[in-house]
Motif scaffolding. Structure first.
Motif, mmCIF file in Angstrom:
data_model
loop_
_atom_site.group_PDB
_atom_site.id
_atom_site.type_symbol
_atom_site.label_atom_id
_atom_site.label_comp_id
_atom_site.label_asym_id
_atom_site.label_seq_id
_atom_site.Cartn_x
_atom_site.Cartn_y
_atom_site.Cartn_z
ATOM 1 N N SER A 42 44.427 -7.870 10.000
ATOM 2 C CA SER A 42 43.031 -7.725 9.566
ATOM 3 C C SER A 42 42.424 -6.436 10.113
ATOM 4 N N ALA A 46 41.138 -3.369 7.916
ATOM 5 C CA ALA A 46 39.767 -2.883 8.104
ATOM 6 C C ALA A 46 39.762 -1.387 8.394
ATOM 7 N N ALA A 156 35.474 -4.009 5.050
ATOM 8 C CA ALA A 156 35.994 -3.746 6.394
ATOM 9 C C ALA A 156 35.281 -4.610 7.434
ATOM 10 N N GLU A 157 33.974 -4.803 7.252
ATOM 11 C CA GLU A 157 33.229 -5.649 8.175
ATOM 12 C C GLU A 157 33.723 -7.097 8.109
ATOM 13 N N SER A 160 37.051 -7.272 9.838
ATOM 14 C CA SER A 160 36.875 -7.216 11.291
ATOM 15 C C SER A 160 36.410 -8.567 11.825
#
Length: 224
Positions: A42, A46, A156-157, A160
């Motif tokens: 992940s 990200a 991406a958030e 994350s």
């Protein structure tokens, strides 16, 4: 004979506790490794999305600069044509003439920029002082690269957040493995202790810890 039977049952219970603790430890270690893999993947995804978002942002900045330069050149050319021949001054509308420099430049606006320019011209900015100053102030001015950059940042958030959750789950499994180790410790102490009460004390502690671990594992999310 009753003592031998009681001892046999005690040894069986302790052996069962130790076997379950060993299996639970192995399962907790396996799940911890799997969630660590989810975390790593992940975070990697990200990072790739953020890098791609940075490239999209750079592209959007370049396209915006092109639009500003081309729009400024068009205004300068139109102004020069009006100064040279006041009769060509638009009366609230503008129709590009490809024979003129302004028309040549207008026809070469980027396709993404044209909707904003058309919407701006519809407000009669050449004669109406209350019209928007530039097309860039209008909602019609949208860049696909900007929207892609924002989409990538949002993704991406989320990735994350997934990585952080996976890291916490991995830590939880590690902690459970540590508690399973206490089950093995208490079970071992029970077999070495002298006196029924002490053996029973350690056996009960082992059983409580084992039950807590089993319930905890049943509530944890599983990654296969």
């Amino acid at each position: 004979m009753p003592d031998d039977s009681r001892t046999s049952r005690f040894d069986l219970i302790v052996a069962l506790f130790m076997a379950l603790a060993a299996v639970g430890t192995a399962w907790a270690g396996f799940e911890s490794a799997k969630w660590s893999g989810v975390q790593a993947n992940s975070y990697a995804s990200a990072g790739a999305d953020r890098a791609e978002a940075s490239r999209a942002t750079t592209l959007a900045s370049q396209q915006r600069a092109i639009d500003v330069v081309s729009f400024t050149a068009w205004l300068n050319a139109l102004n020069a044509e009006i100064v040279a021949d006041p009769s060509v001054r638009p009366n609230g509308t503008y129709t590009p003439d490809t024979k003129m420099v302004s028309g040549f430049l207008f026809e070469r606006f980027r396709p993404e920029f044209r909707p904003a320019v058309d919407a701006w011209l519809a407000t009669h900015p050449l004669i109406d002082p209350d019209a928007p100053a530039t097309p860039f102030d209008l909602p019609q001015y949208r860049l696909a690269a900007d929207q892609r950059a924002q989409h990538l940042v949002d993704r991406a958030e989320k990735l994350s957040a997934t990585a952080r959750a996976a890291n916490q789950r991995s830590d939880n499994y590690v902690l459970t493995a540590v508690v399973f180790a206490t089950v093995l410790f208490f079970s071992g102490m029970a077999t070495k202790a002298n006196g029924r009460r002490i053996q029973l004390f350690f056996t009960v502690l082992a059983g409580i810890a084992l039950l807590g671990c089993i319930v905890t594992l049943a509530l944890f999310p599983v990654e296969i």
